[in-house]
Each structure stands twice: as structure tokens, then as C-alpha cells.
Design a protein around this motif. Structure first.
Motif: not given
Length: 249
Positions: A39-54
Motif C-alpha cells: 500500500f505504501t508504494s501505491y500511495s506514492e503514485i495514487a491520485d489523492p481522491r482515488e487513494f481516499a476512496r480506496v
């Protein structure tokens, strides 16, 4: 209202009364840790809104399932969730409900992963570690931010089992200490089992059982969990346990 966001309805009334269950004391409990892989790797590249939704979807699935089995969400730690069964008051079926919850969670989170993949979102795998032992539970005072939680070796073991699930690339690892507390007759459910497993930072080894991938048992009302298709040198027959959520009985 705030209490109901963290505790099941059966626990909220006890906390509202500020009864003796808030005092620090030793008690037996089942401890569960849930975590998202990479999840850390994903959080580094994710769009903030998409990250929050997931993250919000994931937390809703975990918390909702824990509450359905009368467990308590002790804390959210980023993408990690710590849950307790037996806090603030131990019950005879804490281990049974904790394992039923863990089994349903592995299925629900795998369905969530596949759903995300189909709509083009990241297909994030998850892992669950589950252990039963003695903890010190209640309100831990700090002077500024008091915390209603459990502490002790059992908590550390559960967290190590969740980390072990990642190392084994499996969705669920359960300690033999928990499985021994589940009553019932043996059935034909097959799990992988391994003895004398060393955990990081712990001197004494521990016996474990785990399931793999799509072999995760699915809950069916008025039925029993069945883990089909698993073959191994570490097979073990687990006790029969009811699969309907407590709220459905």
C-alpha cells in the motif's frame, strides 16, 4: 455516536455507562491484524481522491465485518486495522467469532480486490493475522490523549502473524492457540499447518495454520465453512463452526 464508529452496538452501551470494563485489567482476547499489501508504494503514485476512496472502502469492509461478529476496532494504522474480540468483556465464543470474521474477511477483501481490478483500480491484496492470548485491556492514560486499547504479547504475536501472511503470500494465518479454543466436532475442512514457526522478536516458536488464495471458505447461512481443494503435507482438520453472522441468528 462517536463510540458507535469504533465499537459494535453491544459494546457501546457498556462504554456509555463508564462501567468497570474501562479499567485496565488482564483478560483473554482474540486479536486480529489486517493489512493491505504494497500500500505504501501505491500511495506514492495514487491520485489523492482515488487513494481516499480506496482506503475508505477497505476500512468500511473491515470494520463492518468486525462489528457483524461483535468485535471491536481497536485502531486504524494507515492501511492497517487492529481488531479485538473479548474487549471490553470476554465471552465464551470470542475465538469462534474471531475466526468466522477472519474467514469472511478474506473472502470479502478478495471480492473487493477483483472488483477494483475490473473497474481499472489497483487490485490490492490483503493479509490477516489472528491470535488468542492474555492481554491487558482498558483505558491507557497518557495525560493528553487517553486510549481504550489492549496491550501485551498476544498483540505482538497477532501482528507478526499478519506479517507472516505476507511472507507466505497467503491471505490468512491463524495461531494454534486460537484454534484450540474452538469447540466442535472435526469436519473435512483442510488447512495448511506448520509447527514451531519462529516469529521476529519472539523467543518462543508458535504453531500456525493458514489458507491459500481462492480456497478461502465462504460463509453460508445455516451452514459451515468449507475450505475445498487444499492439499498439503501440513493438512489439519478444524472444528465445525457456524457460519451465519451473529446478527443473523
Amino acid at each position: 455516536m462517536n463510540l458507535s464508529r469504533f465499537f459494535s452496538p453491544t459494546v457501546v452501551s457498556d462504554l456509555q455507562d463508564a462501567s468497570a470494563v474501562l479499567d485496565l485489567e488482564r483478560r483473554d482476547a482474540a486479536i486480529m491484524f489486517v493489512d493491505i499489501r504494497d500500500f505504501t508504494s501505491y500511495s506514492e503514485i495514487a491520485d489523492p481522491r482515488e487513494f481516499a476512496r480506496v482506503l475508505a472502502e477497505y476500512r468500511r469492509i473491515v470494520a463492518g465485518t468486525v462489528f457483524a461478529y461483535r468485535g471491536t476496532v481497536d485502531k486504524f494504522i494507515g492501511d492497517g486495522v487492529m481488531a479485538v474480540f473479548g474487549q471490553p468483556k470476554p465471552q465464551p465464543d470470542d475465538a469462534t467469532r474471531a475466526l468466522a470474521c477472519a474467514l469472511e474477511l478474506t473472502t470479502a477483501l478478495d471480492d473487493w480486490r477483483l472488483s477494483n481490478s475490473k473497474r481499472g483500480s489497483p487490485a490490492l491484496a490483503t493479509g490477516v493475522g489472528l491470535h488468542f492470548g492474555t492481554v491487558i485491556g482498558g483505558v491507557l492514560e497518557s495525560g493528553f490523549h487517553d486510549e481504550f486499547t489492549v496491550i501485551g504479547d498476544a498483540v505482538n504475536v497477532a501482528q507478526r502473524l499478519e506479517a507472516l501472511a505476507k511472507s507466505l503470500a497467503v491471505p490468512l494465518v491463524v495461531s494454534d492457540d486460537l484454534l484450540r479454543r474452538i469447540p466442535g466436532e472435526l469436519n473435512g475442512s483442510h488447512w495448511y499447518r506448520q509447527q514451531a514457526v519462529k516469529l521476529a522478536g519472539r523467543r518462543e516458536p508458535i504453531d500456525i495454520a493458514y489458507i491459500r488464495g481462492s480456497s478461502t471458505p465462504r460463509a453460508r447461512t445455516n451452514d459451515v465453512y468449507e475450505a475445498g481443494g487444499i492439499q498439503s503435507d501440513f493438512q489439519v482438520l478444524l472444528p465445525t463452526m457456524p457460519c451465519a453472522r451473529p446478527s443473523e441468528r
